[in-house]
Scaffold this motif. Structure first.
Motif, mmCIF file in Angstrom:
data_model
loop_
_atom_site.group_PDB
_atom_site.id
_atom_site.type_symbol
_atom_site.label_atom_id
_atom_site.label_comp_id
_atom_site.label_asym_id
_atom_site.label_seq_id
_atom_site.Cartn_x
_atom_site.Cartn_y
_atom_site.Cartn_z
ATOM 1 N N THR A 142 78.155 118.575 10.801
ATOM 2 C CA THR A 142 78.538 117.372 11.540
ATOM 3 C C THR A 142 80.056 117.193 11.467
ATOM 4 N N ALA A 143 80.567 116.345 12.353
ATOM 5 C CA ALA A 143 82.000 116.037 12.320
ATOM 6 C C ALA A 143 82.388 115.415 10.984
ATOM 7 N N GLU A 144 81.529 114.564 10.442
ATOM 8 C CA GLU A 144 81.802 113.961 9.141
ATOM 9 C C GLU A 144 81.918 115.023 8.049
ATOM 10 N N ASP A 145 81.074 116.051 8.114
ATOM 11 C CA ASP A 145 81.156 117.150 7.144
ATOM 12 C C ASP A 145 82.524 117.813 7.206
ATOM 13 N N VAL A 146 82.992 118.060 8.419
ATOM 14 C CA VAL A 146 84.264 118.759 8.598
ATOM 15 C C VAL A 146 85.417 117.927 8.045
ATOM 16 N N PHE A 147 85.420 116.625 8.349
ATOM 17 C CA PHE A 147 86.462 115.744 7.803
ATOM 18 C C PHE A 147 86.457 115.786 6.275
ATOM 19 N N THR A 148 85.266 115.740 5.695
ATOM 20 C CA THR A 148 85.152 115.760 4.238
ATOM 21 C C THR A 148 85.706 117.056 3.657
ATOM 22 N N LEU A 149 85.385 118.173 4.294
ATOM 23 C CA LEU A 149 85.866 119.467 3.811
ATOM 24 C C LEU A 149 87.376 119.618 3.970
ATOM 25 N N LEU A 150 87.928 119.046 5.020
ATOM 26 C CA LEU A 150 89.362 119.168 5.270
ATOM 27 C C LEU A 150 90.178 118.317 4.300
ATOM 28 N N GLY A 151 89.585 117.240 3.795
ATOM 29 C CA GLY A 151 90.296 116.294 2.938
ATOM 30 C C GLY A 151 91.096 116.901 1.799
ATOM 31 N N PRO A 152 90.505 117.758 0.969
ATOM 32 C CA PRO A 152 91.279 118.325 -0.146
ATOM 33 C C PRO A 152 92.470 119.175 0.309
ATOM 34 N N VAL A 153 92.356 119.841 1.454
ATOM 35 C CA VAL A 153 93.458 120.671 1.934
ATOM 36 C C VAL A 153 94.632 119.780 2.350
#
Length: 195
Positions: A142-153
């Motif tokens: 989901t888009a929410e998953d992608v935002f969450t994964l991008l956060g640490p970077v």
């Protein structure tokens, strides 16, 4: 909105852009002082720091939202997603206040923050859906998953070795999301540079 209120709002946004552009005290108090308004006036217009920061970077958000149709019209879904995420990553790493505000906005259910976050989420959802339809993204993403994964970077610096590390981690992220994706072009939009 009354003309004096509109004038105050514009002064606050201009002052916030100036304060956020340089390292140092970027507190709401500092922004109010630079705008020449009281803190009460500032908080009437922007009830949270995040809502103010996201408004300051509103043009960048609009660029990302409006870029999606062109990306999907000229690139493969994988390339479009990669290009869009690169631009979002660039904003978050070069403008850490933006990344912080986005993290808070993602957890908010209402308010000004959500009004900025929602269009970004919707734009990303279109890209994720295009990849799902093409079978080029991990199933169930989901888009929410992608935002969450991008956060640490986002938390990694933009210069030198940190920049190289962030790029490497982004490539790992893309390989996990879209196993066939390669480094794609960046979103073509007018950059206003670091603030």
């Amino acid at each position: 909105m009354r003309s004096d209120a509109l004038s105050n709002r514009m002064r606050i946004l201009e002052a916030a852009a100036e304060v956020l552009a340089v390292p140092g005290d970027t507190s709401m108090k500092s922004i109010a002082r630079r705008a020449g308004v009281g803190q009460g006036t500032l908080y009437r217009h922007f009830p949270t720091r995040e809502s103010l920061v996201l408004q300051v970077y509103g043009a960048e958000v609009d660029d990302l939202v409006t870029a999606v149709p062109a990306l999907l019209g000229t690139l493969t879904p994988q390339e479009g997603l990669c290009a869009w995420l690169r631009r979002l990553l660039y904003l978050g790493r070069c403008m850490p206040e933006f990344a912080d505000a986005m993290s808070v906005a993602g957890e908010a259910s209402t308010g000004q923050c959500r009004k900025v976050y929602r269009p970004l989420l919707d734009a990303l959802s279109v890209l994720v859906s295009a990849n799902a339809a093409a079978g080029t993204i991990a199933p169930g993403t989901t888009a929410e998953d992608v935002f969450t994964l991008l956060g640490p970077v986002w938390r990694i610096g933009a210069d030198g070795e940190e920049g190289v590390r962030a790029e490497r981690l982004f490539e790992v992220l893309m390989r996990g999301l879209c196993p066939q994706a390669e480094a794609g072009p960046e979103v073509s939009s007018t950059r206003r540079g670091s603030r």
